[in-house]
Write a protein that holds these residues in place. Structure first.
Motif, PDB file in Angstrom:
ATOM      1  N   LEU A  53       7.598   6.169   8.654  1.00 25.90           N
ATOM      2  CA  LEU A  53       6.946   5.270   7.694  1.00 25.90           C
ATOM      3  C   LEU A  53       7.857   5.020   6.498  1.00 25.90           C
ATOM      4  CD1 LEU A  53       3.268   6.630   7.640  1.00 25.90           C
ATOM      5  CD2 LEU A  53       4.150   4.624   8.842  1.00 25.90           C
ATOM      6  N   PRO A  54       7.740   3.844   5.878  1.00 28.69           N
ATOM      7  CA  PRO A  54       8.543   3.573   4.686  1.00 28.69           C
ATOM      8  C   PRO A  54       8.280   4.587   3.589  1.00 28.69           C
ATOM      9  CG  PRO A  54       7.504   1.562   5.488  1.00 28.69           C
ATOM     10  CD  PRO A  54       6.905   2.690   6.266  1.00 28.69           C
ATOM     11  N   PRO A  55       9.277   4.885   2.770  1.00 28.36           N
ATOM     12  CA  PRO A  55       9.070   5.827   1.656  1.00 28.36           C
ATOM     13  C   PRO A  55       7.948   5.354   0.739  1.00 28.36           C
ATOM     14  CG  PRO A  55      11.411   5.363   1.968  1.00 28.36           C
ATOM     15  CD  PRO A  55      10.670   4.401   2.856  1.00 28.36           C
ATOM     16  N   ALA A  56       7.057   6.261   0.374  1.00 26.46           N
ATOM     17  CA  ALA A  56       5.941   6.005  -0.541  1.00 26.46           C
ATOM     18  C   ALA A  56       4.953   4.970  -0.003  1.00 26.46           C
ATOM     19  CB  ALA A  56       6.457   5.557  -1.913  1.00 26.46           C
ATOM     20  N   PHE A  57       5.041   4.663   1.279  1.00 30.96           N
ATOM     21  CA  PHE A  57       4.076   3.725   1.864  1.00 30.96           C
ATOM     22  C   PHE A  57       2.674   4.312   1.813  1.00 30.96           C
ATOM     23  CE2 PHE A  57       2.013   1.840   5.692  1.00 30.96           C
ATOM     24  CZ  PHE A  57       2.002   0.517   5.258  1.00 30.96           C
ATOM     25  N   LEU A  58       2.551   5.575   2.196  1.00 32.42           N
ATOM     26  CA  LEU A  58       1.328   6.359   2.042  1.00 32.42           C
ATOM     27  C   LEU A  58       1.637   7.528   1.125  1.00 32.42           C
ATOM     28  CD1 LEU A  58       0.084   6.633   5.745  1.00 32.42           C
ATOM     29  CD2 LEU A  58      -1.237   5.632   3.886  1.00 32.42           C
ATOM     30  N   THR A  59       0.633   8.018   0.434  1.00 35.15           N
ATOM     31  CA  THR A  59       0.801   9.256  -0.340  1.00 35.15           C
ATOM     32  C   THR A  59       0.237  10.401   0.485  1.00 35.15           C
ATOM     33  OG1 THR A  59       0.643   8.116  -2.460  1.00 35.15           O
ATOM     34  CG2 THR A  59       0.251  10.488  -2.452  1.00 35.15           C
ATOM     35  N   SER A  60       1.060  11.427   0.718  1.00 40.12           N
ATOM     36  CA  SER A  60       0.644  12.594   1.477  1.00 40.12           C
ATOM     37  C   SER A  60       0.267  13.722   0.535  1.00 40.12           C
ATOM     38  CB  SER A  60       1.766  13.057   2.413  1.00 40.12           C
ATOM     39  OG  SER A  60       2.064  12.063   3.375  1.00 40.12           O
ATOM     40  N   TYR A  61      -0.763  14.461   0.914  1.00 39.61           N
ATOM     41  CA  TYR A  61      -1.207  15.591   0.109  1.00 39.61           C
ATOM     42  C   TYR A  61      -1.550  16.753   1.030  1.00 39.61           C
ATOM     43  CZ  TYR A  61      -4.083  18.584  -2.855  1.00 39.61           C
ATOM     44  OH  TYR A  61      -4.603  19.666  -3.532  1.00 39.61           O
ATOM     45  N   PRO A  62      -0.851  17.890   0.915  1.00 37.04           N
ATOM     46  CA  PRO A  62      -1.185  19.048   1.743  1.00 37.04           C
ATOM     47  C   PRO A  62      -2.412  19.769   1.177  1.00 37.04           C
ATOM     48  CG  PRO A  62       0.695  19.546   0.335  1.00 37.04           C
ATOM     49  CD  PRO A  62       0.340  18.112   0.079  1.00 37.04           C
ATOM     50  N   SER A  63      -3.548  19.599   1.831  1.00 43.21           N
ATOM     51  CA  SER A  63      -4.786  20.198   1.329  1.00 43.21           C
ATOM     52  C   SER A  63      -4.948  21.651   1.780  1.00 43.21           C
ATOM     53  CB  SER A  63      -5.997  19.377   1.771  1.00 43.21           C
ATOM     54  OG  SER A  63      -6.037  19.224   3.173  1.00 43.21           O
ATOM     55  N   SER A  64      -4.097  22.105   2.701  1.00 45.39           N
ATOM     56  CA  SER A  64      -4.046  23.509   3.095  1.00 45.39           C
ATOM     57  C   SER A  64      -2.665  23.777   3.662  1.00 45.39           C
ATOM     58  CB  SER A  64      -5.134  23.836   4.136  1.00 45.39           C
ATOM     59  OG  SER A  64      -4.847  23.211   5.368  1.00 45.39           O
ATOM     60  N   GLU A  65      -2.414  25.012   4.084  1.00 46.31           N
ATOM     61  CA  GLU A  65      -1.097  25.348   4.608  1.00 46.31           C
ATOM     62  C   GLU A  65      -0.784  24.580   5.890  1.00 46.31           C
ATOM     63  OE1 GLU A  65      -0.745  29.511   5.136  1.00 46.31           O
ATOM     64  OE2 GLU A  65      -0.831  29.988   2.984  1.00 46.31           O
ATOM     65  N   ALA A  66      -1.801  24.246   6.661  1.00 44.44           N
ATOM     66  CA  ALA A  66      -1.566  23.605   7.949  1.00 44.44           C
ATOM     67  C   ALA A  66      -1.919  22.121   7.971  1.00 44.44           C
ATOM     68  CB  ALA A  66      -2.367  24.315   9.039  1.00 44.44           C
ATOM     69  N   ALA A  67      -2.688  21.643   6.990  1.00 43.16           N
ATOM     70  CA  ALA A  67      -3.233  20.285   7.053  1.00 43.16           C
ATOM     71  C   ALA A  67      -2.650  19.389   5.967  1.00 43.16           C
ATOM     72  CB  ALA A  67      -4.751  20.320   6.927  1.00 43.16           C
ATOM     73  N   VAL A  68      -2.496  18.108   6.326  1.00 42.76           N
ATOM     74  CA  VAL A  68      -2.009  17.085   5.396  1.00 42.76           C
ATOM     75  C   VAL A  68      -2.959  15.902   5.448  1.00 42.76           C
ATOM     76  CG1 VAL A  68      -0.119  15.494   4.844  1.00 42.76           C
ATOM     77  CG2 VAL A  68       0.402  17.793   5.686  1.00 42.76           C
ATOM     78  N   ARG A  69      -3.224  15.334   4.297  1.00 45.68           N
ATOM     79  CA  ARG A  69      -4.039  14.124   4.187  1.00 45.68           C
ATOM     80  C   ARG A  69      -3.183  13.002   3.623  1.00 45.68           C
ATOM     81  NH1 ARG A  69      -9.744  15.803   3.835  1.00 45.68           N
ATOM     82  NH2 ARG A  69      -9.776  18.078   4.083  1.00 45.68           N
ATOM     83  N   GLU A  70      -3.504  11.773   4.035  1.00 48.56           N
ATOM     84  CA  GLU A  70      -2.825  10.601   3.491  1.00 48.56           C
ATOM     85  C   GLU A  70      -3.850   9.668   2.863  1.00 48.56           C
ATOM     86  OE1 GLU A  70       0.318  12.334   5.803  1.00 48.56           O
ATOM     87  OE2 GLU A  70      -1.660  11.699   6.532  1.00 48.56           O
ATOM     88  N   PHE A  71      -3.437   9.030   1.764  1.00 51.98           N
ATOM     89  CA  PHE A  71      -4.291   8.036   1.121  1.00 51.98           C
ATOM     90  C   PHE A  71      -3.435   6.880   0.633  1.00 51.98           C
ATOM     91  CE2 PHE A  71      -3.145  11.052  -2.221  1.00 51.98           C
ATOM     92  CZ  PHE A  71      -2.851  10.247  -3.314  1.00 51.98           C
ATOM     93  N   CYS A  72      -4.085   5.741   0.401  1.00 51.52           N
ATOM     94  CA  CYS A  72      -3.374   4.562  -0.091  1.00 51.52           C
ATOM     95  C   CYS A  72      -3.029   4.759  -1.558  1.00 51.52           C
ATOM     96  CB  CYS A  72      -4.236   3.312   0.072  1.00 51.52           C
ATOM     97  SG  CYS A  72      -3.501   1.834  -0.668  1.00 51.52           S
ATOM     98  N   PRO A  73      -1.758   4.630  -1.948  1.00 49.49           N
ATOM     99  CA  PRO A  73      -1.400   4.838  -3.350  1.00 49.49           C
ATOM    100  C   PRO A  73      -1.835   3.700  -4.267  1.00 49.49           C
ATOM    101  CG  PRO A  73       0.530   4.167  -2.097  1.00 49.49           C
ATOM    102  CD  PRO A  73      -0.575   4.357  -1.099  1.00 49.49           C
ATOM    103  N   THR A  74      -2.302   2.586  -3.697  1.00 47.54           N
ATOM    104  CA  THR A  74      -2.728   1.449  -4.518  1.00 47.54           C
ATOM    105  C   THR A  74      -4.222   1.486  -4.817  1.00 47.54           C
ATOM    106  OG1 THR A  74      -0.959   0.054  -3.608  1.00 47.54           O
ATOM    107  CG2 THR A  74      -2.803  -1.062  -4.692  1.00 47.54           C
ATOM    108  N   CYS A  75      -5.069   1.609  -3.773  1.00 50.90           N
ATOM    109  CA  CYS A  75      -6.524   1.576  -3.990  1.00 50.90           C
ATOM    110  C   CYS A  75      -7.184   2.938  -3.817  1.00 50.90           C
ATOM    111  CB  CYS A  75      -7.190   0.546  -3.086  1.00 50.90           C
ATOM    112  SG  CYS A  75      -7.121   0.932  -1.319  1.00 50.90           S
ATOM    113  N   GLY A  76      -6.459   3.928  -3.310  1.00 53.93           N
ATOM    114  CA  GLY A  76      -6.987   5.280  -3.222  1.00 53.93           C
ATOM    115  C   GLY A  76      -7.791   5.590  -1.978  1.00 53.93           C
ATOM    116  N   ALA A  77      -7.858   4.679  -1.019  1.00 60.30           N
ATOM    117  CA  ALA A  77      -8.650   4.926   0.181  1.00 60.30           C
ATOM    118  C   ALA A  77      -8.062   6.091   0.984  1.00 60.30           C
ATOM    119  CB  ALA A  77      -8.706   3.682   1.053  1.00 60.30           C
TER     120      ALA A  77
END
Length: 434
Positions: free
Chosen positions: A336-360
């Motif tokens: 994926l393009p850099p900063a296309f999605l914002t990734s957030y590790p919510s635990s040691e094993a799991a990652v979540r992605e959200f839209c950096p513009t609208c927050g979905a």
């Protein structure tokens, strides 16, 4: 009425004052198209704040997104730039009439997302009723969304319309509110059976199920569902429900209909503390989709080389002789393009992605099943159904995932209200469970 709030990463942590009306009236659950696609969930819920005598919320570390399309509360939404949690909503109530005035002089009504509340006062007495909820803007869902599972004293559940299993659309489109993130979900195919995965808590509660069962030793493809009336549970399936065996596409049980016409992806509800504090709301809704069935449009950056394309053949109408061959690009997070999605590790094993513009909220995935992705169900724009996208999804009604965590990390009347909401959800789901 003072409360404490926090998002998952702690950026939004602060003390606030609720408006007097909070707790004295049903809390609105907004099902409008705008709220669904700004959050990625099937509805949002906010509590009004008192900013007339108390300070306005602290917005440090939050990203704002302006939207005028919510019919009830147009204005701005504020979400955490780090973990993606929706925190505040502001609605302009009065502007200066004596010519132009800067935005800082406008008057706004502020509200806080219910899911970020960590502490709130207890109800005055044990006999004080817990506030109820009311559904608003359900007409924009076409099928009632989650409101059909959340009846209350003022709004009976709407009947779920019949939606045929076969979709006339080639794929299920999905996007966030700003359309930065646009997805297409292809129908199940042989590739959909390739992932291996433990059972999710949605199907087997982790707090009381032996690890030997959770590990899915029979390799049941539980994320693929056969909703046909004659479907039977596969052998050795502890769920005892019509999911698919190891190779359903190579040996279909009903040769008169193709697998693409019949099978759906599993979807369900989650009320874990992590989902609540990374979304800002009480009930997250996920669809379990194999990575090879997810394509993502990255045309915002044409300098990025896409991953190798995959050609798939799918039935797209009622005549199985008429097929359409399409080329899709499977989701590959590393491409994926850099900063296309914002990734957030919510635990040691799991990652979540959200839209950096609208927050979905967009995705959840973990290292234990990298080829099976949770896609936030509020993103779907089903061309042949409503918000629940039932021509593509089969909703699990046996339970709500991690329902035992609804009060984790919170107390007071808002936690009581959330418990009542989730308890009602589970009761209604289980009443309809086949």
């Amino acid at each position: 009425m003072n409360i404490s709030i926090s998002c998952h990463c702690g950026t939004a942590r602060q003390e606030l004052t609720l408006a007097t009306a909070a707790g004295n009236a049903p809390i609105p659950l907004c099902h409008c198209t705008s709220c669904r696609h700004m959050s990625g969930l099937l509805f949002t819920s906010y509590l009004p704040l008192d900013t007339s005598t108390a300070a306005v919320p602290r917005l440090t570390g939050l990203t704002s997104y302006s939207s005028s399309s919510c019919p009830t509360s147009p204005g701005k939404r504020y979400f955490c730039s780090t973990c993606g949690c929706h925190v505040f909503r502001s609605t302009e109530t009065k502007t200066k009439t004596d010519g132009w005035s800067p935005p800082e002089q406008w008057e706004w009504e502020w509200a806080v997302a219910t899911g970020v509340t960590t502490t709130s006062p207890d109800l005055p007495t044990s006999s004080t009723p817990i506030p109820s909820w009311e559904h608003i803007n359900t007409d924009e869902t076409n099928d009632g969304g989650l409101s059909i599972y959340l009846p209350n004293s003022t709004t009976p559940p709407s009947p779920s319309p019949y939606i045929p299993s076969l979709s006339s659309s080639l794929s299920l489109p999905a996007s966030c509110a700003c359309n930065r993130i646009t997805l297409n979900i292809s129908p199940p195919s042989d590739l959909s059976t390739h992932p291996r995965s433990n059972y999710p808590d949605l199907l087997l509660p982790y707090h009381k199920t032996p690890p030997s069962q959770i590990s899915n030793p029979s390799d049941i493809k539980w994320w693929l569902r056969d909703p046909s009336p004659s479907a039977k549970p596969p052998q050795n399936d502890p769920i005892n429900h019509p999911s698919l065996g190891p190779n359903p596409f190579s040996n279909p049980t009903q040769p008169e209909s193709t697998p693409e016409q019949r099978y759906k992806y599993l979807a369900g509800t989650c009320t874990c503390a992590s989902c609540r504090q990374t979304s800002g709301f009480e009930i997250q809704t996920w669809a379990f989709i194999p990575r090879t069935n997810i394509s993502i449009d990255t045309n915002t950056n044409t300098n990025i080389s896409p991953p190798p394309a995959t050609t798939t053949t799918t039935i797209t109408n009622e005549d199985p002789k008429e097929i359409t061959t399409t080329t899709t690009t499977p989701l590959d997070f590393s491409k994926l393009p850099p900063a296309f999605l914002t990734s957030y590790p919510s635990s040691e094993a799991a990652v979540r992605e959200f839209c950096p513009t609208c927050g979905a909220t967009i995705f959840w995935h973990d290292i234990h099943r990298p080829d099976l992705i949770d896609v936030s169900a509020g993103l779907f724009r089903c061309p042949s159904g409503g918000a629940r996208a039932e021509s593509f999804l089969s909703w699990w009604t046996g339970r709500t995932s991690f329902s035992e965590e609804v009060r984790t990390g919170r107390n007071g009347w808002v936690a009581d209200w959330a418990q009542a909401l989730v308890s009602q959800l589970e009761r209604t789901l289980q009443q309809s469970h086949g």
